[in-house]
Design a protein around this motif. Structure first.
Motif: not given
Length: 322
Positions: A40, A46, A53, A320, A322
């Motif tokens: 991320k 992106q 991950e 986003y 996060g």
């Protein structure tokens, strides 16, 4: 349909874009994936077709996690990008190959020589390449350069011009070693992108003169067909165990043209985009060798005197969380 996976993607946007472009030329359906410990927050993640991950490289589950990602997503080729992952991937090369997953990396023996600066010096001498002097910590000549035996990304590197700059830690550390300092007023520094086929034969050599460095990575560079290019063709025409992109760091004396070797990194370097844009299409050659099983000819038709001026750019992620 053949998918490629680039590990530890981080900020390697240009490298991912190059593989996407070249793979698309072969098959519109094929995709480029990446792995990262924090996708991320990875710029390269992106722009990849998919980002996965994964745990840190030093985690005991790293290989199994990578293997699972490759199997589940029909990955055919893996492109490693970090020094720290090369050894563990080379140890597990056969595990992946048994599943028809090809890792583009050099043999474990060569990787170990490249990771150890003292062993790299021995390899240079075997190839007929001069090196910077290695000093003892009792008898040395100033100025000198201090760096770790297994370092990367210019971490823990020190230029010492006065004796009082040398710390107790630097004197007592078994990791740090004292080397001859090659002054940039006297020497030009080159990072050279070499491409080796599966049998260790040199297929392309592109020297990049390093004009300006930031955080251990070239920010201003210039391709040159000069004495360094001829030297590479003569001394590095074959390198046992080498495969794919190898970066070799050399210094050339501005007047005598004497050349000294400093480092060898068996992976894509941070400044490779310049070689690619000059015509060194290493991503395409990897596809030809490892997916299409084609033989390669030596390539020398790349553009010399091409200047690269790098700058920061932004990749924005909407919504986003996060």
């Amino acid at each position: 349909m053949s998918h490629i996976l680039i590990t530890s993607a981080g900020r390697r946007v240009s490298l991912v874009r190059a593989f996407i472009k070249e793979l698309k030329e072969i098959d519109e359906r094929s995709q480029v994936f990446v792995t990262d410990a924090a996708p991320k927050l990875s710029a390269a993640a992106q722009i990849a077709h998919k980002a996965f991950e994964i745990c840190k490289i030093d985690n005991d589950n790293y290989i199994d996690a990578l293997y699972k990602i490759c199997l589940e997503n029909k990955v055919e080729v893996i492109i490693p990008t970090l020094d720290t992952e090369l050894t563990i991937l080379s140890k597990n090369h056969e595990k992946f190959l048994a599943a028809n997953i090809k890792i583009v990396l050099s043999d474990e023996k060569l990787i170990k020589k490249c990771r150890n600066k003292l062993k790299t010096h021995k390899l240079f001498k075997k190839l007929g390449v001069g090196t910077a002097k290695i000093y003892s910590k009792i008898k040395y000549k100033l100025p000198l350069f201090i760096k770790p035996i297994n370092g990367s990304n210019s971490s823990n590197n020190f230029i010492i011009k006065n004796k009082n700059q040398i710390s107790k830690y630097q004197l007592e550390s078994n990791i740090l070693h004292f080397f001859e300092y090659l002054d940039h007023d006297i020497y030009d520094e080159y990072t050279c992108d070499l491409y080796y086929n599966k049998t260790g034969e040199l297929k392309c050599a592109i020297p990049r003169k390093r004009i300006e460095i930031r955080a251990g990575e070239v920010s201003k560079g210039l391709t040159k067909k000069n004495e360094v290019k001829m030297f590479l063709d003569q001394n590095f025409s074959f390198l046992k165990g080498a495969r794919g992109c190898i970066t070799v760091q050399l210094f050339m004396h501005k007047e005598t043209k004497d050349i000294k070797g400093i480092e060898i990194n068996p992976r894509f370097g941070g400044g490779f985009p310049l070689s690619y844009l000059a015509g060194g299409n290493y991503p395409k050659w990897i596809i030809q060798e490892y997916i299409l099983n084609e033989d390669l000819n030596y390539f020398d038709d790349w553009k010399t005197d091409l200047l690269m001026l790098r700058y920061d750019d932004e990749i924005l992620v909407n919504d986003y969380k996060g």
